[in-house]
Design an enzyme around this catalytic site. Structure first.
Site, PDB file in Angstrom:
ATOM      1  N   ASP A  50      34.417  40.216  57.645  1.00 35.40           N
ATOM      2  CA  ASP A  50      33.977  39.091  56.822  1.00 35.40           C
ATOM      3  C   ASP A  50      32.724  38.431  57.368  1.00 35.40           C
ATOM      4  O   ASP A  50      32.305  38.704  58.502  1.00 35.40           O
ATOM      5  CB  ASP A  50      35.113  38.050  56.668  1.00 35.40           C
ATOM      6  CG  ASP A  50      35.862  37.774  57.978  1.00 35.40           C
ATOM      7  OD1 ASP A  50      35.356  38.158  59.045  1.00 35.40           O
ATOM      8  OD2 ASP A  50      36.940  37.181  57.917  1.00 35.40           O
ATOM      9  N   ASN A  59      48.137  30.244  58.858  1.00 34.18           N
ATOM     10  CA  ASN A  59      48.836  30.305  57.563  1.00 34.18           C
ATOM     11  C   ASN A  59      49.059  31.752  57.117  1.00 34.18           C
ATOM     12  O   ASN A  59      49.401  32.007  55.970  1.00 34.18           O
ATOM     13  CB  ASN A  59      48.040  29.538  56.497  1.00 34.18           C
ATOM     14  CG  ASN A  59      46.642  30.099  56.310  1.00 34.18           C
ATOM     15  OD1 ASN A  59      46.274  31.093  56.945  1.00 34.18           O
ATOM     16  ND2 ASN A  59      45.868  29.493  55.436  1.00 34.18           N
ATOM     17  N   HIS A  64      46.694  34.121  57.097  1.00 33.65           N
ATOM     18  CA  HIS A  64      45.531  34.802  56.506  1.00 33.65           C
ATOM     19  C   HIS A  64      45.056  35.938  57.408  1.00 33.65           C
ATOM     20  O   HIS A  64      45.212  35.904  58.625  1.00 33.65           O
ATOM     21  CB  HIS A  64      44.403  33.821  56.159  1.00 33.65           C
ATOM     22  CG  HIS A  64      43.630  33.259  57.305  1.00 33.65           C
ATOM     23  ND1 HIS A  64      43.290  31.931  57.411  1.00 33.65           N
ATOM     24  CD2 HIS A  64      43.089  33.839  58.416  1.00 33.65           C
ATOM     25  CE1 HIS A  64      42.597  31.729  58.503  1.00 33.65           C
ATOM     26  NE2 HIS A  64      42.456  32.865  59.138  1.00 33.65           N
ATOM     27  N   GLU A  82      43.239  34.022  52.079  1.00 40.02           N
ATOM     28  CA  GLU A  82      44.153  32.897  52.255  1.00 40.02           C
ATOM     29  C   GLU A  82      45.418  33.124  51.420  1.00 40.02           C
ATOM     30  O   GLU A  82      45.436  33.999  50.546  1.00 40.02           O
ATOM     31  CB  GLU A  82      43.449  31.603  51.809  1.00 40.02           C
ATOM     32  CG  GLU A  82      42.210  31.249  52.615  1.00 40.02           C
ATOM     33  CD  GLU A  82      42.517  30.799  54.051  1.00 40.02           C
ATOM     34  OE1 GLU A  82      43.705  30.648  54.414  1.00 40.02           O
ATOM     35  OE2 GLU A  82      41.559  30.619  54.815  1.00 40.02           O
TER      36      GLU A  82
HETATM   37  C1  F6R Z   1      37.951  36.815  61.662  1.00 40.01           C
HETATM   38  C2  F6R Z   1      39.002  36.725  60.669  1.00 40.01           C
HETATM   39  C3  F6R Z   1      40.105  35.711  60.733  1.00 40.01           C
HETATM   40  C4  F6R Z   1      40.703  35.536  62.122  1.00 40.01           C
HETATM   41  C5  F6R Z   1      41.841  34.514  62.106  1.00 40.01           C
HETATM   42  C6  F6R Z   1      42.406  34.255  63.498  1.00 40.01           C
HETATM   43  O1  F6R Z   1      37.009  37.840  61.318  1.00 40.01           O
HETATM   44  O2  F6R Z   1      38.916  37.463  59.763  1.00 40.01           O
HETATM   45  O3  F6R Z   1      41.106  36.108  59.826  1.00 40.01           O
HETATM   46  O4  F6R Z   1      41.176  36.767  62.599  1.00 40.01           O
HETATM   47  O5  F6R Z   1      41.378  33.300  61.572  1.00 40.01           O
HETATM   48  O6  F6R Z   1      41.431  33.633  64.272  1.00 40.01           O
HETATM   49  P1  F6R Z   1      41.659  33.361  65.815  1.00 40.01           P
HETATM   50  O7  F6R Z   1      41.679  34.669  66.514  1.00 40.01           O
HETATM   51  O8  F6R Z   1      40.452  32.518  66.208  1.00 40.01           O
HETATM   52  O9  F6R Z   1      42.947  32.607  65.944  1.00 40.01           O
END
Ligand code: F6R
Length: 237
Positions: free
Chosen positions: A67, A135, A137, A142
């Site tokens: 992303d 959550n 995701h 989301e």
């Molecule tokens: C990042 C992504 C997000 C993260 C998620 C967890 O490219 O796609 O889905 O993997 O928000 O983030 P952290 O590792 O910072 O808890």
């Protein structure tokens, strides 16, 4: 599904890096799907250590990231391209023109279609690394995202925009949209490696892996993937 519990973050990172390096050794021209966020940082550091020792060669590897924010150029410090250059690409011998991050500046529809086509042209993703949000995701998918989605544009929640404001000079500069691989794009990867660390992720990890498969918990779709490895620690260290 294979679930590996580790005693701390260092061991999560080592185990994840082991699986990624095994993938590269088995297939030197592997296509790696990569993630940003805090959790994979230790994995990237470990890969760099092995690269520095001469144990790993990224010269034929291609990477595709999950992303990117819309509206940020790759030189912006908050862009995911910048993050990847800093944590991995600038530190190993991957060819920069073999590293792909969704185009956050292009015309939205064209940028999504182009990224879908790119993944197809590469022959799909051999190994997709994922983190998980509080959550449930994955990528920017989301809760309530349809399982069928390919690469698409998402509107960020106002709460996300406000939370991100601390990284920018003013709230007006904070991106309100992102471009992300969809759940279907992620599920089409041949192997998936999910990393999670810390107590606050344990509840959603449990729900994702053992609860009902539902769009309320986007990561729950991973239960249906034929080659999923989950590496986690409850430890905060
Ligand atoms: C990042 C992504 C997000 C993260 C998620 C967890 O490219 O796609 O889905 O993997 O928000 O983030 P952290 O590792 O910072 O808890």
């Amino acid at each position: 599904m294979k679930v590996i519990k580790c005693k701390d973050y260092y061991n999560v990172s080592r185990q994840a890096a082991n699986i990624i390096s095994a993938q590269i050794i088995m297939k030197p021209n592997a296509v790696l799907g990569l993630a940003t966020g805090s959790t994979p940082v230790g994995t990237y550091d470990q890969l760099v250590r092995w690269y520095d020792k001469g144990d790993l060669d990224f010269s034929e590897v291609t990477t595709v990231n999950l992303d990117e924010y819309r509206g940020l150029s790759g030189t912006h410090e908050q862009s995911y391209r910048y993050f990847m250059n800093k944590h991995l690409f600038d530190r190993v011998n991957v060819r920069k023109d073999h590293t792909f991050v969704p185009d956050g500046l292009g015309e939205p529809k064209a940028a999504c279609a182009e990224y879908d086509r790119l993944i197809e042209r590469l022959g799909g993703i051999d190994l997709q690394l994922l983190g998980i949000g509080n959550n449930g995701h994955i990528g920017f998918n989301e809760p309530d995202t349809a399982f069928e989605t390919m690469v698409h544009i998402v509107d960020l929640k106002q709460s996300t925009v406000e939370a991100n404001a601390r990284f920018f000079r003013s709230i007006d500069e904070v991106p309100t949209q992102a471009i992300t691989m969809g759940l279907k794009s992620i599920m089409q990867a041949k192997k998936i490696l999910l990393v999670a660390a810390g107590k606050k992720k344990m509840d959603i990890l449990q729900k994702s892996l053992y609860g009902p498969v539902t769009p309320d918990v986007p990561a729950s779709i991973l239960q249906l993937h034929p080659d999923l490895t989950v590496i986690y620690t409850e430890s905060e260290e």
